[in-house]
Design an enzyme around this catalytic site. Structure first.
Site, PDB file in Angstrom:
ATOM      1  N   CYS A   2       0.833  -1.210   0.000  1.00 16.52           N
ATOM      2  CA  CYS A   2       0.000   0.000   0.000  1.00 16.52           C
ATOM      3  C   CYS A   2       0.861   1.251   0.000  1.00 16.52           C
ATOM      4  O   CYS A   2       2.057   1.192   0.151  1.00 16.52           O
ATOM      5  CB  CYS A   2      -0.861   0.007   1.264  1.00 16.52           C
ATOM      6  SG  CYS A   2      -1.728  -1.520   1.565  1.00 16.52           S
ATOM      7  N   ARG A  27       1.605   1.932  -5.939  1.00 19.97           N
ATOM      8  CA  ARG A  27       1.938   0.908  -4.937  1.00 19.97           C
ATOM      9  C   ARG A  27       0.717   0.053  -4.577  1.00 19.97           C
ATOM     10  O   ARG A  27       0.842  -0.973  -3.926  1.00 19.97           O
ATOM     11  CB  ARG A  27       2.485   1.567  -3.676  1.00 19.97           C
ATOM     12  CG  ARG A  27       3.700   2.454  -3.895  1.00 19.97           C
ATOM     13  CD  ARG A  27       4.083   3.154  -2.608  1.00 19.97           C
ATOM     14  NE  ARG A  27       4.399   2.179  -1.590  1.00 19.97           N
ATOM     15  CZ  ARG A  27       5.621   1.658  -1.425  1.00 19.97           C
ATOM     16  NH1 ARG A  27       6.596   2.046  -2.204  1.00 19.97           N
ATOM     17  NH2 ARG A  27       5.856   0.772  -0.482  1.00 19.97           N
ATOM     18  N   TRP A  80      -3.695  -1.965  -1.190  1.00 20.98           N
ATOM     19  CA  TRP A  80      -3.641  -3.219  -1.952  1.00 20.98           C
ATOM     20  C   TRP A  80      -4.058  -4.282  -0.963  1.00 20.98           C
ATOM     21  O   TRP A  80      -3.324  -4.591  -0.019  1.00 20.98           O
ATOM     22  CB  TRP A  80      -2.224  -3.468  -2.465  1.00 20.98           C
ATOM     23  CG  TRP A  80      -2.096  -4.709  -3.315  1.00 20.98           C
ATOM     24  CD1 TRP A  80      -2.660  -4.938  -4.536  1.00 20.98           C
ATOM     25  CD2 TRP A  80      -1.385  -5.909  -2.987  1.00 20.98           C
ATOM     26  NE1 TRP A  80      -2.315  -6.181  -4.987  1.00 20.98           N
ATOM     27  CE2 TRP A  80      -1.550  -6.808  -4.065  1.00 20.98           C
ATOM     28  CE3 TRP A  80      -0.612  -6.309  -1.904  1.00 20.98           C
ATOM     29  CZ2 TRP A  80      -0.968  -8.075  -4.102  1.00 20.98           C
ATOM     30  CZ3 TRP A  80      -0.036  -7.566  -1.924  1.00 20.98           C
ATOM     31  CH2 TRP A  80      -0.217  -8.436  -3.005  1.00 20.98           C
ATOM     32  N   ASN A 106       0.605  -0.275   6.275  1.00 22.04           N
ATOM     33  CA  ASN A 106       1.034  -1.077   5.131  1.00 22.04           C
ATOM     34  C   ASN A 106       1.769  -2.274   5.712  1.00 22.04           C
ATOM     35  O   ASN A 106       2.698  -2.131   6.486  1.00 22.04           O
ATOM     36  CB  ASN A 106       1.971  -0.263   4.224  1.00 22.04           C
ATOM     37  CG  ASN A 106       2.563  -1.141   3.108  1.00 22.04           C
ATOM     38  OD1 ASN A 106       1.944  -2.128   2.719  1.00 22.04           O
ATOM     39  ND2 ASN A 106       3.739  -0.796   2.630  1.00 22.04           N
ATOM     40  N   GLY A 107       1.298  -3.493   5.368  1.00 18.95           N
ATOM     41  CA  GLY A 107       1.972  -4.702   5.863  1.00 18.95           C
ATOM     42  C   GLY A 107       0.932  -5.711   6.298  1.00 18.95           C
ATOM     43  O   GLY A 107      -0.229  -5.618   5.925  1.00 18.95           O
ATOM     44  N   GLU A 487      10.728 -13.418 -19.411  1.00 12.41           N
ATOM     45  CA  GLU A 487      10.375 -12.018 -19.114  1.00 12.41           C
ATOM     46  C   GLU A 487       9.301 -11.525 -20.078  1.00 12.41           C
ATOM     47  O   GLU A 487       8.356 -10.833 -19.685  1.00 12.41           O
ATOM     48  CB  GLU A 487      11.618 -11.144 -19.177  1.00 12.41           C
ATOM     49  CG  GLU A 487      11.376  -9.664 -18.995  1.00 12.41           C
ATOM     50  CD  GLU A 487      10.687  -9.283 -17.694  1.00 12.41           C
ATOM     51  OE1 GLU A 487      10.576 -10.151 -16.790  1.00 12.41           O
ATOM     52  OE2 GLU A 487      10.201  -8.145 -17.592  1.00 12.41           O
ATOM     53  N   LYS A 491       5.617 -10.061 -18.892  1.00 14.85           N
ATOM     54  CA  LYS A 491       5.138  -8.734 -19.322  1.00 14.85           C
ATOM     55  C   LYS A 491       3.746  -8.843 -19.934  1.00 14.85           C
ATOM     56  O   LYS A 491       2.830  -8.106 -19.597  1.00 14.85           O
ATOM     57  CB  LYS A 491       6.106  -8.122 -20.327  1.00 14.85           C
ATOM     58  CG  LYS A 491       7.413  -7.662 -19.747  1.00 14.85           C
ATOM     59  CD  LYS A 491       7.350  -6.314 -19.081  1.00 14.85           C
ATOM     60  CE  LYS A 491       7.097  -6.305 -17.636  1.00 14.85           C
ATOM     61  NZ  LYS A 491       7.852  -7.119 -16.689  1.00 14.85           N
ATOM     62  N   GLU A 494       0.978  -9.863 -17.265  1.00 12.84           N
ATOM     63  CA  GLU A 494       0.638  -8.991 -16.130  1.00 12.84           C
ATOM     64  C   GLU A 494      -0.065  -7.703 -16.561  1.00 12.84           C
ATOM     65  O   GLU A 494      -0.687  -7.041 -15.732  1.00 12.84           O
ATOM     66  CB  GLU A 494       1.862  -8.678 -15.291  1.00 12.84           C
ATOM     67  CG  GLU A 494       2.936  -7.842 -15.946  1.00 12.84           C
ATOM     68  CD  GLU A 494       4.066  -7.522 -14.975  1.00 12.84           C
ATOM     69  OE1 GLU A 494       3.812  -7.282 -13.788  1.00 12.84           O
ATOM     70  OE2 GLU A 494       5.214  -7.515 -15.424  1.00 12.84           O
ATOM     71  N   HIS A 510       8.676 -31.204 -24.729  1.00 11.74           N
ATOM     72  CA  HIS A 510       8.428 -32.127 -23.598  1.00 11.74           C
ATOM     73  C   HIS A 510       7.067 -31.875 -22.964  1.00 11.74           C
ATOM     74  O   HIS A 510       6.920 -31.898 -21.752  1.00 11.74           O
ATOM     75  CB  HIS A 510       9.567 -32.002 -22.584  1.00 11.74           C
ATOM     76  CG  HIS A 510      10.896 -32.336 -23.172  1.00 11.74           C
ATOM     77  ND1 HIS A 510      11.386 -33.608 -23.246  1.00 11.74           N
ATOM     78  CD2 HIS A 510      11.792 -31.554 -23.805  1.00 11.74           C
ATOM     79  CE1 HIS A 510      12.555 -33.602 -23.864  1.00 11.74           C
ATOM     80  NE2 HIS A 510      12.831 -32.366 -24.213  1.00 11.74           N
TER      81      HIS A 510
HETATM   82  C1  AGP Z   1       7.554  -7.116 -12.860  1.00 12.49           C
HETATM   83  O1  AGP Z   1       6.970  -6.536 -14.020  1.00 12.49           O
HETATM   84  C2  AGP Z   1       6.561  -7.268 -11.755  1.00 12.49           C
HETATM   85  N1  AGP Z   1       5.952  -6.043 -11.416  1.00 12.49           N
HETATM   86  C3  AGP Z   1       7.100  -8.056 -10.575  1.00 12.49           C
HETATM   87  O2  AGP Z   1       7.343  -9.363 -11.037  1.00 12.49           O
HETATM   88  C4  AGP Z   1       8.406  -7.530  -9.911  1.00 12.49           C
HETATM   89  O3  AGP Z   1       9.481  -7.694 -10.793  1.00 12.49           O
HETATM   90  C5  AGP Z   1       8.661  -8.376  -8.661  1.00 12.49           C
HETATM   91  O4  AGP Z   1       7.578  -8.188  -7.774  1.00 12.49           O
HETATM   92  C6  AGP Z   1       9.975  -8.013  -7.954  1.00 12.49           C
HETATM   93  O5  AGP Z   1       9.925  -6.672  -7.543  1.00 12.49           O
HETATM   94  P1  AGP Z   1      11.315  -5.970  -7.079  1.00 12.49           P
HETATM   95  O6  AGP Z   1      12.210  -5.951  -8.272  1.00 12.49           O
HETATM   96  O7  AGP Z   1      10.938  -4.609  -6.601  1.00 12.49           O
HETATM   97  O8  AGP Z   1      11.890  -6.837  -5.965  1.00 12.49           O
END
Ligand code: AGP
Length: 614
Positions: A2, A27, A80, A106-107, A487, A491, A494, A510
């Protein structure tokens, strides 16, 4: 996680808090809320809370009657969800059942159920499903006229992670904040303090900020502050200069932060490399490693721990370190490493890769490796973040703040730093000066080669549009570009919500090859490299089953052009450096897919920029 922002000073703070939330909205953005404490003339105050599901824009509407408030003490939050659904009542701020204490959090309070049971037994009433409301009631329960002490007492009972800001109607000149495991910094202005989850909500008001260690409590008032432990032992805080510039976090002429950050990559990598590559001497200069040079040179194994995109960068790091520095490497999901009782023998180096420097699992894996004797390095973007402070040494990405939830320039920055780290080590172990000079020469061309690739944006958009209705994609690569394929898949997933899988091109035979039906988009990274012929065979295997090939290939490669439906030609790049350029078309593909499908590119559903909870 958050976003938290709070203010105490001499200015009306409603607008400042709303603006601060906008800067932190990346965030977390399920819901938002604000609470202002207005003196009631009797030496006490009245707390007014406005909160709602939806974005900060929705809160602005709901709280517009408070825009003219003269209140100079307030807290605000963008959520969040971790405990409790996305509802108005579960949004922060939370107030205890007597209306005395108001907090944002936050937490995760891991023992919230035990605490809630105790509090209910002692007459406390609850109205939400959240763990945060439990903390508000616990502080109220322990309050005996001193908010700072009540917060200390309450936090001594808590297990879990928190960054909090707390107000009390009986203390209109006090704001108390604290942190453990979730980020929080305190901006120091003139007669005012701005508390926030990160510098982006502070930098418009001051460049001076206090970074807080875990288990630190700060009492703020209009004429000063005090930092202490949970046992009320006075602490001396560390004050830092915020390095953020406002224009770095402004959107500028771009439609989305993600597109801005994709296009920033050439300049971001120039900044990342500046002063660190000495081609004449064939040396890499990384000042942050100086104190541990001998230990690093004598290291026998490297463990890389990360999550998500940072993990994919770490996977490329594995190829780089083994290829260039001849040192064994294992890459682990941090969330797995922290719990699997890892064997960390002497002369092991543990590298935590993280854009935010706050990812809970990566931080915990780092602590696990450090406590077992590893020398720990951070490859981090946010200066002064927890991971950067908890490692023995490290190298900052220096790519500037990354606001878009989907990580792009941080990925290429992480790969660039891991490349420099492996060259730094290689030069001190087996690699000759001329060999390092050759790689540095190639390395310095990368920003221009990314620039050239960005010019293919329209073509990439047109290719993406052809497959926009397809709900399943494959991303395939070999060697250095197997992680690049991973990667690319992440992308796309997400931000466009299309299901995509990345894997080694050989692995497709496989099992996953069963997925291929007529017209299925299969993205191959088919640039010139050691396994080029094998990749060509894999392309043929996919084609013969009706898959449609979207290939990222080396410019001029007519062979790939003849066997692919679509080809994106990128400049000829040395194989160890090729992910830095090959990833760019995949980033743009994901971006255009999300836009064409009408999604919020910068705030994709269910996601947050940094996962500071387990
Ligand atoms: C990447 O596009 C994502 N938002 C997510 O996988 C991110 O890379 C992951 O949460 C790690 O975050 P960080 O690099 O701040 O540790």
């Amino acid at each position: 996680m958050c976003g938290i922002v709070a203010y105490i000073g001499n200015r009306p703070c409603h607008r400042l808090l709303i603006e601060g939330l906008k800067r932190l909205e990346y965030r977390g953005y399920d819901s938002a809320g604000i609470a202002l404490l207005e003196p009631d003339g009797s030496g006490k105050g009245r707390i007014d809370v406005r909160k709602t599901i939806g974005r900060v824009a929705a809160l602005t509407e709901v709280a517009k009657d408070k825009a003219s408030s003269g209140s100079t003490l307030g807290i605000a939050h963008t959520r969040w969800a971790t405990h409790g659904g996305v509802t108005d009542v579960n949004a922060h701020p939370h107030v205890d059942d007597t209306g005395t204490i108001c907090l944002i959090h936050n937490g995760i309070i891991e023992n919230y159920d035990v605490l809630k049971k105790y509090l209910i037994e002692h007459g406390r009433k609850f109205h939400t499903e959240t763990d945060s409301e439990v903390l508000a009631n616990l502080i109220a329960h322990l309050y005996e006229g001193d908010l700072e002490r009540a917060v200390q007492s309450a936090l001594r009972e808590v297990t879990g992670a928190y960054s909090i800001a707390v107000m009390c109607v009986d203390e209109p000149d006090t704001l108390v904040c604290a942190r453990k495991g979730s980020p929080l910094i305190v901006g120091i202005g003139s007669g005012e303090y701005i508390v926030a989850s990160d510098g982006s909500a502070i930098v418009a008001h001051t460049a001076q900020a206090m970074t807080l260690e875990d288990y630190t409590v700060v009492r703020l008032s209009r004429d000063g502050f005090r930092t202490s432990t949970l046992d009320n032992v006075e602490l001396t805080p560390k004050v830092m200069q915020l390095e953020l510039e406002l224009d770095e976090i402004e959107l500028g002429s771009y439609e989305h932060y993600m597109l801005k950050e994709i296009y920033e990559q050439p300049d971001a990598l120039r900044t990342c490399m500046r002063g660190r590559l000495d081609k004449n001497e064939g040396r890499v200069v990384l000042g942050g490693l100086k104190s541990f040079e001998q230990e690093l040179v004598r290291s026998r194994r490297i463990i890389i721990a990360a999550q998500g995109t940072a993990l994919h960068a770490g996977m490329i790091g594995e190829y780089l370190f083994e290829d260039l520095a001849k040192i064994p490497v294992e890459v682990e999901y941090a969330s797995e490493l922290r719990y699997r009782n890892p064997i960390i023998e002497e002369r092991t180096v543990a590298i935590a890769v993280s854009q935010s420097g706050e990812t809970a699992d990566t931080l915990a894996a780092l602590h696990e490796a450090r406590d077992r004797g590893a020398l720990t390095l951070g490859v981090v973007n946010v200066v002064g973040s927890t991971i950067s402070r908890d490692t023995h040494a490290g190298v900052y990405l220096r790519v500037g703040p990354e606001i878009g939830v989907a990580s792009t320039k941080a990925f290429t920055g992480q790969v660039a730093v891991l490349t420099m780290l492996s060259l730094w080590l290689a030069r001190r172990r087996f690699m000759s000066t001329p060999a390092v000079q050759r790689i540095i020469e190639e390395f310095e061309r990368i920003p221009d080669q990314i620039d050239a690739t960005l010019k293919l944006d329209e073509q990439i958009k047109d290719i993406t549009a052809k497959y926009i209705e397809r709900e399943n994609w494959l991303f395939l690569g070999r060697g250095y570009n197997y992680p690049t394929a991973m990667e690319g898949a992440l992308k796309l997933k997400e931000i466009s919500y299309i299901h995509a899988e990345g894997m080694p091109a050989a692995e497709m035979k496989h099992g996953p090859i069963a997925l291929i039906d007529n017209g299925m988009p299969c993205v191959f990274i088919a640039t010139q490299g050691a396994q080029y012929e094998k990749v060509v065979s894999n392309i043929e295997e996919v084609r013969s089953r009706g898959g449609h090939i979207i290939a990222v290939a080396t410019e001029g490669d007519e062979r790939i052009k003849s066997i692919a439906e679509d080809v994106i030609f990128i400049p000829d790049v040395a194989e160890p450096l090729s992910p830095l350029v090959a990833v760019v078309p995949l980033q743009l593909m994901a971006y255009h897919a999300a836009v064409l499908r009408g999604h919020d590119v910068d705030k994709p559903r269910n996601l947050a920029k940094s996962v500071t909870v387990e």
